[in-house]
Design a protein around this motif. Structure first.
Motif, short mmCIF file in Angstrom:
data_model
loop_
_atom_site.label_atom_id
_atom_site.label_comp_id
_atom_site.label_asym_id
_atom_site.label_seq_id
_atom_site.Cartn_x
_atom_site.Cartn_y
_atom_site.Cartn_z
N ILE A 22 0.93 -1.76 0.36
CA ILE A 22 -0.25 0.23 0.07
C ILE A 22 0.42 1.33 -0.20
O ILE A 22 0.65 2.21 -0.39
CB ILE A 22 -1.12 -0.18 1.07
N LEU A 23 2.08 1.19 1.04
CA LEU A 23 3.01 2.60 0.31
C LEU A 23 3.30 2.28 -0.16
O LEU A 23 4.37 3.90 -0.75
CB LEU A 23 3.45 2.40 1.79
N PHE A 24 3.88 1.49 -1.38
CA PHE A 24 4.48 1.70 -2.88
C PHE A 24 3.13 2.36 -3.68
O PHE A 24 3.39 3.33 -4.38
CB PHE A 24 4.66 0.23 -3.41
N LEU A 25 2.18 1.61 -3.92
CA LEU A 25 0.74 2.02 -4.15
C LEU A 25 1.12 3.35 -3.90
O LEU A 25 0.86 4.78 -5.22
CB LEU A 25 -0.09 1.26 -4.13
N PHE A 27 2.96 6.24 -3.26
CA PHE A 27 4.85 6.45 -4.32
C PHE A 27 4.39 7.03 -5.15
O PHE A 27 4.47 7.53 -6.29
CB PHE A 27 5.47 5.72 -3.44
N HIS A 28 4.21 6.09 -5.57
CA HIS A 28 3.38 5.00 -6.64
C HIS A 28 2.72 5.94 -8.17
O HIS A 28 2.63 6.79 -8.92
CB HIS A 28 3.16 3.64 -7.48
N LEU A 29 1.35 6.27 -7.20
CA LEU A 29 0.47 7.50 -7.67
C LEU A 29 0.58 8.85 -7.65
O LEU A 29 0.76 9.43 -8.51
CB LEU A 29 -0.59 7.03 -6.43
N CYS A 30 1.89 9.94 -6.23
CA CYS A 30 2.34 10.76 -6.12
C CYS A 30 2.98 10.82 -7.71
O CYS A 30 3.18 11.87 -8.16
CB CYS A 30 3.08 10.49 -5.32
N MET A 31 4.35 9.24 -7.97
CA MET A 31 4.81 9.53 -9.35
C MET A 31 3.66 9.19 -10.57
O MET A 31 4.26 10.29 -11.64
CB MET A 31 5.23 8.67 -9.31
N ALA A 55 17.19 1.39 -7.74
CA ALA A 55 16.14 1.04 -8.54
C ALA A 55 15.77 -0.57 -9.62
O ALA A 55 14.82 -1.10 -8.46
CB ALA A 55 15.83 1.52 -10.37
N VAL A 56 16.88 -1.37 -9.48
CA VAL A 56 16.55 -2.63 -9.97
C VAL A 56 16.72 -3.60 -8.00
O VAL A 56 15.66 -4.98 -7.82
CB VAL A 56 17.60 -3.19 -10.14
N ALA A 57 17.51 -2.76 -7.11
CA ALA A 57 16.76 -3.52 -5.80
C ALA A 57 15.92 -3.64 -5.29
O ALA A 57 14.44 -4.79 -4.84
CB ALA A 57 17.93 -2.85 -4.93
N GLY A 58 15.00 -2.17 -6.18
CA GLY A 58 13.74 -1.93 -5.03
C GLY A 58 12.75 -2.44 -5.76
O GLY A 58 11.61 -3.35 -5.47
N ALA A 63 9.11 -7.39 -5.53
CA ALA A 63 8.88 -8.59 -6.49
C ALA A 63 8.98 -9.44 -5.02
O ALA A 63 7.95 -10.42 -5.16
CB ALA A 63 9.84 -8.55 -7.84
N ALA A 64 9.37 -10.15 -4.44
CA ALA A 64 9.31 -10.03 -2.88
C ALA A 64 8.35 -10.49 -2.19
O ALA A 64 7.70 -10.62 -2.14
CB ALA A 64 10.84 -10.31 -2.17
N LEU A 65 8.00 -9.07 -1.68
CA LEU A 65 6.88 -8.77 -1.15
C LEU A 65 5.72 -8.71 -1.41
O LEU A 65 5.33 -9.97 -0.86
CB LEU A 65 6.87 -7.02 -0.84
N ALA A 66 5.09 -8.68 -3.49
CA ALA A 66 4.39 -9.18 -3.79
C ALA A 66 4.05 -10.46 -3.51
O ALA A 66 2.89 -11.82 -4.01
CB ALA A 66 4.28 -8.48 -4.79
#
Length: 225
Positions: A22-25, A27-31, A55-58, A63-66
């Motif tokens: 949810i936190l990533f979403l 950030f993704h929306l702000c972008m 970026a690759v590490a993120g 991917a691991a979280l999902a």
């Protein structure tokens, strides 16, 4: 280890990975909202978040979280079905307090997974992966603005993304407060509050994504004028 072997531990992993996503979403929306106002600014963000090491590490971390969230969702669903046995449908039918989303989390999860694969095909494959693999596409890997325009110029993709966003909203509207309940961040007073906070927050979050899709679909974003 109790986090892996016990039902409560698995629910904790589901909750923590869900909150992280949810936190990533957020950030993704702000972008993505940047793309509504300036194509150049959005592409600058895309270039900054290109195929560099962080970026690759993120991406690998996400991917691991999902992956964990999806795997444990199937495990918990299977366990719940076995525990309820043949009475599970009767119980679901009698319960008036169980929301539609909570009874259909697996179906919603499958829709979300399929939408994620489509999203990765439309953007990640043409941007980060293309840059890593040295593949030349219709636009440059950092030209996210034109990739958005191209994707949502197709009415089929617009409809699919609307369905995807709707499924995510149903999933999050239940998952947000459920995660707080699992982590013990609730009580008699805060239970209803978390439900309301989750409903408002996830609604605003998904409305933001929907705004981006429809603005590009109908060419009504300020950046397109």
């Amino acid at each position: 280890m109790w986090l892996i072997n016990s039902p409560i531990g698995r629910k904790v992993i589901m909750s923590l990975t869900g909150i992280s996503l949810i936190l990533f979403l957020t950030f993704h929306l702000c972008m993505n909202l940047v793309a509504l106002f300036s194509g150049e600014a959005y592409n600058a963000v895309c270039a900054f978040l290109g195929s560099n090491w962080y970026a690759v590490a993120g991406t690998l971390g996400l991917a691991a979280l999902a992956g964990l969230h999806i795997v444990y969702a199937f495990i918990l669903t299977a366990q719940n079905r076995r525990a309820r046995g043949p009475e599970r449908y009767a119980v679901a039918g009698r319960s008036e307090k169980v929301s539609w989303a909570s009874k259909n989390m697996l179906v919603l999860g499958i829709i979300i997974l399929l939408g994620l694969l489509l999203h990765l095909h439309n953007f990640w494959e043409n941007m980060m992966f293309a840059e890593l693999a040295g593949i030349e596409g219709q636009f440059g890997p950092a030209d996210g603005f034109n990739w958005i325009k191209l994707t949502f110029s197709n009415p089929v993709y617009v409809v699919l993304y609307v369905v995807w966003i709707t499924a995510i909203w149903f999933h999050l509207s239940h998952g947000f407060w459920s995660a707080m309940q699992t982590l013990g961040i609730n009580g008699k007073i805060w239970f209803k509050r978390w439900q309301m906070i989750g409903l408002v927050y996830t609604s605003l979050l998904m409305l933001g994504f929907l705004l981006v899709v429809l603005a590009f679909a109908f060419n009504c974003a300020p950046s397109l004028c």
